[in-house]
Design an enzyme around this catalytic site. Structure first.
Site, PDB file in Angstrom:
ATOM      1  CG  ASP A  11      -1.733   1.198   1.398  1.00 46.39           C
ATOM      2  OD1 ASP A  11      -2.371   1.609   0.415  1.00 46.39           O
ATOM      3  OD2 ASP A  11      -1.748   1.764   2.508  1.00 46.39           O
ATOM      4  CG  ASP A  13      -1.551   7.612   0.958  1.00 46.29           C
ATOM      5  OD1 ASP A  13      -0.718   8.513   0.859  1.00 46.29           O
ATOM      6  OD2 ASP A  13      -2.417   7.380   0.091  1.00 46.29           O
TER       7      ASP A  13
END
Length: 225
Positions: A11, A13
């Site tokens: 991922d 953020d």
């Protein structure tokens, strides 16, 4: 038995990138247009993995759909111009990515951010030269927690999902990885750690610093599935 890791998906953020300062900065810019005082980053960072809608719902007063959409557009326009002013890779991430390069383990990003927001950040963070694939929130019709973006990323890496480790700080990352059949690692230094509980994370690695991944991946390169 521990399975060999042949590729890693992250991922963005809250996992690779501490983007809360700029995300909350854009929220506060929208608040300023409504004569509202700024919210502290420390208070709002836990919403940073939820995107513009999640941040606005947490940081703006309740309102109707039309006004909320105006705020969303303002937020995205401001963030597009200010997405890498104060954001930075988490401490230990450059060393983690360098280890993957040395071990010749391909890696990529699966994010719910749109491509128009993601690609400039990848370039600004100097990740473009080493990344093997990027799947964004608008690459497909589905986004996390749907497994389709993870399946696509594995295909782009030319690897079976079971040979890939998906690393994320939000429960949607773990759900997507589980549904796709990848190995999963739950990041507790990110923004969504409050939601990383229960049955869905039972078999995930628990990561409290990027160094934990370095220590896990490197010794397991000789382990066979």
């Amino acid at each position: 038995m521990t399975r060999r890791i042949e590729g890693v998906l992250f991922d963005l953020d809250g996992t690779l990138l501490d983007s809360a300062p700029d995300l909350v900065g854009s929220l506060n810019w929208v608040r300023g247009t409504e004569n509202l005082p700024p919210m502290p980053v420390s208070e709002m960072s836990r919403h940073a993995s939820k995107g513009a809608i999640g941040l606005l719902r947490a940081g703006m007063p309740q309102t109707g759909d039309e006004r909320f959409e105006t705020w969303r557009i303002r937020f995205l326009e401001h963030y597009a111009e200010n997405s890498f002013r104060h954001s930075r890779l988490y401490d230990g991430v450059p060393q983690l990515l360098d280890m993957l390069r040395r071990e010749r383990i391909p890696w990529g990003i699966v994010t719910n951010k749109t491509e128009s927001l993601t690609l400039p950040i990848i370039e600004a963070a100097n990740l473009k030269e080493t990344i093997s694939c990027v799947v964004c929130g608008d690459t497909l019709n589905e986004s996390k927690p749907h497994p389709a973006p993870v399946f696509l990323a594995c295909e782009m890496l030319a690897l079976q999902p079971g040979a890939v480790l998906f690393v994320g700080d939000d429960i949607r990352d773990i759900q997507a990885g589980n549904a796709a059949g990848t190995q999963t690692a739950a990041v507790y230094y990110g923004y969504g750690s409050d939601g990383l509980t229960g049955v869905e994370v039972r078999h995930s690695l628990q990561i409290h610093h990027p160094d934990d991944l370095v220590e896990y991946i490197r010794p397991n390169q000789g382990v066979q599935q």
